[in-house]
Design an enzyme around this catalytic site. Structure first.
Site, PDB file in Angstrom:
ATOM      1  N   TYR A   1      -3.829  39.966  38.496  1.00 15.07           N
ATOM      2  CA  TYR A   1      -2.573  40.117  39.221  1.00 15.07           C
ATOM      3  C   TYR A   1      -2.541  41.398  40.048  1.00 15.07           C
ATOM      4  CZ  TYR A   1      -0.450  36.149  36.888  1.00 15.07           C
ATOM      5  OH  TYR A   1      -0.157  34.890  36.455  1.00 15.07           O
TER       6      TYR A   1
ATOM      7  N   LYS B   1     -11.821  36.908  26.868  1.00 19.50           N
ATOM      8  CA  LYS B   1     -12.971  36.124  27.327  1.00 19.50           C
ATOM      9  C   LYS B   1     -14.097  37.124  27.601  1.00 19.50           C
ATOM     10  CE  LYS B   1     -14.294  31.926  28.345  1.00 19.50           C
ATOM     11  NZ  LYS B   1     -14.250  30.778  27.460  1.00 19.50           N
TER      12      LYS B   1
ATOM     13  N   ASP C   1     -10.020  30.379  24.727  1.00 20.42           N
ATOM     14  CA  ASP C   1      -9.992  28.911  24.648  1.00 20.42           C
ATOM     15  C   ASP C   1      -9.847  28.466  23.193  1.00 20.42           C
ATOM     16  OD1 ASP C   1     -12.462  30.147  24.572  1.00 20.42           O
ATOM     17  OD2 ASP C   1     -13.531  28.635  25.711  1.00 20.42           O
TER      18      ASP C   1
ATOM     19  N   ASP D   1       0.380  35.003  30.947  1.00 19.95           N
ATOM     20  CA  ASP D   1       1.246  34.113  31.715  1.00 19.95           C
ATOM     21  C   ASP D   1       1.083  32.681  31.211  1.00 19.95           C
ATOM     22  OD1 ASP D   1       2.900  33.107  33.667  1.00 19.95           O
ATOM     23  OD2 ASP D   1       1.389  33.152  35.250  1.00 19.95           O
TER      24      ASP D   1
END
Ligand code: ATP
Length: 337
Positions: A126, A173, A207, A231
């Site tokens: 962002y 991640k 995930d 988000d």
């Protein structure tokens, strides 16, 4: 009689004005004394002020330090940059706090959800740094800084301690984004070891974390992550407890705080008295607690818990199984307070 507070109110776009009006009425009925300063932001502000995020809005929040904000429309693709991202960056509102809980009478697949999504609010993808290297090849930069990662980690462990929460789980991640998510993890581990070893700490690749969330959300307490993941996971978590109409949020910085629901401006239902005002009302409860107005906050919570538990369709919005509207829901809460 409590002290008088000055609070900025940003109605926003789409369903924003309807839910902001409902929240303002409920908060005013709680006995707290608030002078509201209504401020422009979003698509509606372009016509009146020539900008989606006018300087007067930023300055007023800097002065009064607290705002209740309705959603604003963020155009997809080209056009104006996001008001939400701009506001969070300009005011350094680095921690997004989104408590996700089952509510009485609100149908959900789960019955034991009580977790908090903590989202880093100023960095990551962002950062808005995007460019076209050559025609047909674009890049969006993901930024992570040590101070940014440390302050959100510190916030998470302090928040856990102050609320009696027992565990912080980082979603990441770092197997793929070894540097940016790697730094996020490194900072979380270091702050945990140095400042909060009594709080349980673990890490999940995001995930797998999402799969675990939908399989058994009760195993989670605080989930901490960078901006984009937060988000997405916030909306996922809203789905665990009845949808976007029932999840509040706060954007916290060192000098100011903006309280807003997780949901967007929902143009599909705007102006029809269909929007659920509860998420913004609950954000208002978070705001009152932040202001030290815990009795007024408790009165509002008692009001909506009673309305939800009684479950009269005419007093509830359609997204949670009712047949009523935004105004009817707010009026019902005021009657029970
Ligand atoms: P943004 O990108 O601005 O966050 P979004 O893509 O998440 O927006 P929303 O505007 O939050 O989208 O709406 C998603 C769906 O949820 C829409 O179908 C909308 O009608 C519904 N929705 C969102 N908020 C509410 C609410 N307060 N009451 C009822 N339905 C809602």
């Amino acid at each position: 009689m409590s002290v008088k507070h000055t609070v900025c109110l940003i109605p926003g776009d789409g369903i924003g004005p309807e839910v902001a009006e409902a929240a303002r009425r409920v908060i005013d009925a709680s006995g707290v004394s608030i002078e509201w300063v209504s401020l422009p932001a979003g698509a509606g502000a372009v016509e009146s002020h020539g900008s989606t995020l006018p300087e007067e809005t930023i300055r007023a929040i800097e002065t009064h330090r607290v705002a209740l904000k309705g959603p604003v429309t963020t155009p997809i693709g080209k056009g104006h940059t996001s008001v939400n991202v701009g506001l969070r960056k300009r005011l350094n509102l680095y921690a997004a706090v989104r408590p996700v809980r089952n509510l009485p009478g609100v149908a959900s697949r789960y019955s034991d959800v009580d977790l908090v999504v903590l989202r880093e609010n100023t960095e990551g993808l962002y950062s808005g740094i995007e460019n076209e290297i050559v025609p047909g090849v674009v890049q969006s930069l993901k930024i992570a800084t040590r101070p940014g990662c440390e302050r959100i980690a510190r916030y998470a462990f302090r928040y856990a301690r102050s609320r009696g929460r027992k565990r912080v789980t980082v979603f990441h991640k770092a197997n793929i984004m070894k540097m940016s998510d790697g730094l996020f993890l490194e900072c979380a581990r270091a702050i945990h070891a140095a400042e909060a070893p009594e709080i349980a700490y673990d890490e999940l690749i995001i995930d797998n974390g999402c799969m675990q969330l939908v399989r058994d959300p009760s195993r989670f307490d605080i989930v901490l992550m960078e901006n984009l993941y937060g988000d997405i996971v916030s909306d996922l978590c809203a789905g665990l407890v009845g949808g976007l109409g029932v999840v509040p949020g706060a954007n916290i910085g060192d000098s100011s705080a903006v309280f807003e629901a997780v949901h967007g401006s929902a143009p599909d239902i705007a102006g029809k008295n269909l929007a659920n005002p509860l998420a913004l009302i609950m954000s208002g409860v978070m705001m009152l607690n932040h202001l030290g107005e815990t009795e007024a906050a408790g009165r509002i919570k008692g009001g909506y818990d009673a309305v939800l538990s009684e479950g009269k369709p005419a007093e509830l919005t359609r997204d949670i199984g009712g047949s009523g509207g935004t105004r009817e829901f707010a009026e019902a809460i005021i009657r029970r307070m």
